[in-house]
Design an enzyme around this catalytic site. Structure first.
Site, PDB file in Angstrom:
ATOM      1  N   ILE A  96      50.107  82.895  24.611  1.00 41.66           N
ATOM      2  CA  ILE A  96      49.400  84.113  24.235  1.00 41.66           C
ATOM      3  C   ILE A  96      48.911  84.128  22.796  1.00 41.66           C
ATOM      4  CG2 ILE A  96      50.430  85.669  25.914  1.00 41.66           C
ATOM      5  CD1 ILE A  96      52.413  86.483  23.755  1.00 41.66           C
ATOM      6  N   SER A 148      53.174  87.484  29.430  1.00 38.57           N
ATOM      7  CA  SER A 148      54.511  87.445  28.858  1.00 38.57           C
ATOM      8  C   SER A 148      54.645  86.259  27.911  1.00 38.57           C
ATOM      9  CB  SER A 148      55.559  87.338  29.968  1.00 38.57           C
ATOM     10  OG  SER A 148      55.913  85.997  30.201  1.00 38.57           O
ATOM     11  N   LYS A 149      55.378  86.523  26.855  1.00 35.42           N
ATOM     12  CA  LYS A 149      55.571  85.514  25.832  1.00 35.42           C
ATOM     13  C   LYS A 149      56.222  84.263  26.412  1.00 35.42           C
ATOM     14  CE  LYS A 149      56.071  86.668  20.983  1.00 35.42           C
ATOM     15  NZ  LYS A 149      56.780  87.469  20.008  1.00 35.42           N
ATOM     16  N   ARG A 150      57.091  84.476  27.344  1.00 36.23           N
ATOM     17  CA  ARG A 150      57.814  83.350  27.934  1.00 36.23           C
ATOM     18  C   ARG A 150      56.925  82.478  28.802  1.00 36.23           C
ATOM     19  NH1 ARG A 150      62.754  82.596  27.103  1.00 36.23           N
ATOM     20  NH2 ARG A 150      62.731  80.884  28.608  1.00 36.23           N
ATOM     21  N   ARG A 151      56.205  83.146  29.707  1.00 36.61           N
ATOM     22  CA  ARG A 151      55.426  82.423  30.712  1.00 36.61           C
ATOM     23  C   ARG A 151      54.071  81.935  30.233  1.00 36.61           C
ATOM     24  NH1 ARG A 151      55.922  86.485  34.388  1.00 36.61           N
ATOM     25  NH2 ARG A 151      53.772  86.931  33.852  1.00 36.61           N
TER      26      ARG A 151
END
Length: 484
Positions: free
Chosen positions: A249, A243-246
RNA sequence: GCUCCCAUCGUCUAGCGGUUCAGGACGCGGCCCUCUCAAGGCUGAAACACGGGUUCAAAUCCCGUUGGGAGCACCA
């Protein structure tokens, strides 16, 4: 269509999102490595069909990321948008050949029939209502669907997973052209891959269950499909989707954080692929040993700790001129100005290189060297611990000994330390105990670097130079006195 | 819900029926080295998801269970 030779051709087909995703980077790496390993070509095709999002700008992120990783593609970059006319042509041909048909079912009708099926407990695939109606081009708003065979296996031997496929009866007649006239992804990839002569597709496992559709398109076009291999996905911590948040990437993000392309490439390659017990791979070793047989079947978590270790490994083993090129921009960012790479700096980085984990850290650790002597800030905690009044006499003796040195090298500096230690130990009382190297070196380190960590004290002083070392010692002594 | 895929230490993995009370690496603990911090050396803890088969023999083959993932769009 030209009949292509048997040369292996793989490809990477990213959509231009402005940055290179590590998952994409890894499949690119695999495709590239595979092509290189077996003397083939590796083609880059940008899937820029979404014209809104696709700009030169957004392509750059992807392209720069690949370049940075050292993944070199062959020939010109292909763009999907350039093949639009060709996609239409293929659709028209399929229509003419009776392998595709126009469908006038509206989304609403479709949704309703689908719900009815599901309510009855049946599975839904398109019910082929328009399949035999033979609507002409003037039938109004319509989509084009491909006629799938009633039965028969749409299967292939996957390069990673082996026997794969699904029976045609389980798949509905897929749409290949939207009502606005634009082609769908499945049609577009197949056509593009054919036209670019791609004969080996290595892509993410998320495409695995869509493959039968595409095989049906190959079949309808009467073209032999390429070999296909699906590589498992990279997942985040606790096995969930990245996920982009966690999760970090984007390849660019790693670049900015001071990771080396060598480390990144090595790390990505080893996620889901192995070559016995080998952990460290140069670019050459990757392209000489990569194979599909040892690609794992299960998705893997991205292990940042291992990346850090690899980064440190390359930081301490790469040729110095490479390290110089890599670290210079980070040094300039660190001091906010241009930095001259001289012998002293080179010597220091060489002495320090096994310590930092990233280029950012390497630059931070060299900061003290690039500052003016008077601009050096001494870390408060370190000063409190190591620059106490009782050390001042020894520092003075050392400063004087340094100032008197004719040569400034490891041996002479060490000699100065020894003589000061001897002098101190003659003067000191029984209860003060013996003064050892550590007792003296640490205060000196704090005085000249401003902090408690650096390479060996001799090397640190050598890099700083005689004059500046003396100045910084004097400054520190003054500061101690001022505080007392 | 349906279809497909997957399952070895915390993590990445080796293993492709017997030579393995499962090997390596990261991380973690201990010791050594030591002027700080690293690096390095030695060393320790740590896994075959579960249940059935098949076989003289199973981490390795088959079936089921559980748990994960992906796909099922007029997205790519």
């Amino acid at each position: 269509m030209t009949k292509l030779d048997s040369t292996l051709r793989t490809r990477f087909a990213p959509s231009p999102t402005g940055f290179l995703h590590i998952g994409g980077a890894r499949t690119a790496l695999f495709s590239w490595a595979y092509a290189r390993r077996f003397g083939g070509k590796f083609i880059l095709r940008i899937e820029d069909t979404d014209r809104e999002r696709s700009t030169e700008e957004s392509e750059r992120g992807v392209i720069d990321g690949l370049r940075w990783l050292g993944i070199q593609w062959d020939g010109e970059i292909a763009r999907q948008s350039e093949a639009n006319a060709r996609h239409q042509e293929v659709i028209e041909d399929l229509l003419t050949a009776g392998k595709a048909y126009r469908c006038i079912c509206s989304r609403e009708e479709l949704e309703q029939r689908k719900q009815e099926h599901i309510a009855r407990g049946d599975k839904w695939t398109y019910d082929r209502k328009c399949r035999d109606e033979d609507y002409a081009a003037d039938c109004g708003t319509h989509v084009v669907r491909l006629k799938l065979p009633d039965t028969g296996m749409l299967g292939w031997v996957d390069g990673v997973f082996g026997e794969s496929g699904q029976d045609a009866s389980e798949i509905g007649d897929v749409i290949i052209r939207r009502s606005d006239g634009s082609p769908l992804y499945h049609l577009a990839v197949v056509v593009d891959d054919i036209d670019l002569g791609i004969n080996f597709v290595i892509r993410g496992q998320d495409h695995h269950s869509n493959t039968p559709f595409q095989l049906a398109i190959y079949q309808a076009m009467g073209v032999e499909p390429p070999r296909l291999a699906h590589v498992p996905l990279i997942v985040g911590k606790n096995g969930k989707k990245l996920s982009k948040r966690r999760d970090p990437i984007s390849v660019q993000q790693f670049q900015e954080e001071g990771y080396l392309p060598e480390a990144m490439r090595n790390w990505l390659t080893r996620i889901g692929w192995s070559h016995g017990d080998q952990e460290v791979f140069s670019s050459e070793e990757i392209t000489q040993t990569f194979d599909l047989e040892h690609v794992n079947h299960s998705s893997a978590q991205a292990d940042l700790e291992k990346l850090v270790w690899l980064n440190q490994h390359y930081l301490k083993t790469l040729p110095m001129d490479q390290i110089r090129d890599y670290v210079l921009p980070f040094l300039e960012k660190e001091v906010g100005g241009s930095v001259q790479w001289d012998d002293a700096l080179a010597f220091y980085i060489e002495a320090d290189r096994e310590r930092p984990k990233t280029l950012v850290e390497m630059a931070q650790r060299a900061r003290f060297l690039l500052l003016d002597d008077d601009a050096l800030q001494i870390d408060e905690k370190a000063a409190k611990k190591h620059l106490k009044a009782n050390i001042a006499p020894a520092l003075e003796q050392l400063r004087d000994a340094f100032a008197a040195l004719g040569a400034w090298d490891h041996e002479s500096i060490e000699g100065a330390f020894q003589s000061v230690l001897e002098q101190q130990n003659r003067e000191r009382s029984e209860e003060q105990g013996e003064m050892k190297m550590g007792k003296l070196a640490q205060p000196v380190r704090v005085a000249v670097t401003g902090g408690p960590v650096s390479p060996g004290i001799h090397e640190t002083l050598m890099a700083l130079g005689q004059e500046r070392s003396v100045t910084r010692l004097s400054n520190a002594i003054q500061a101690i006195r001022a505080r007392a």
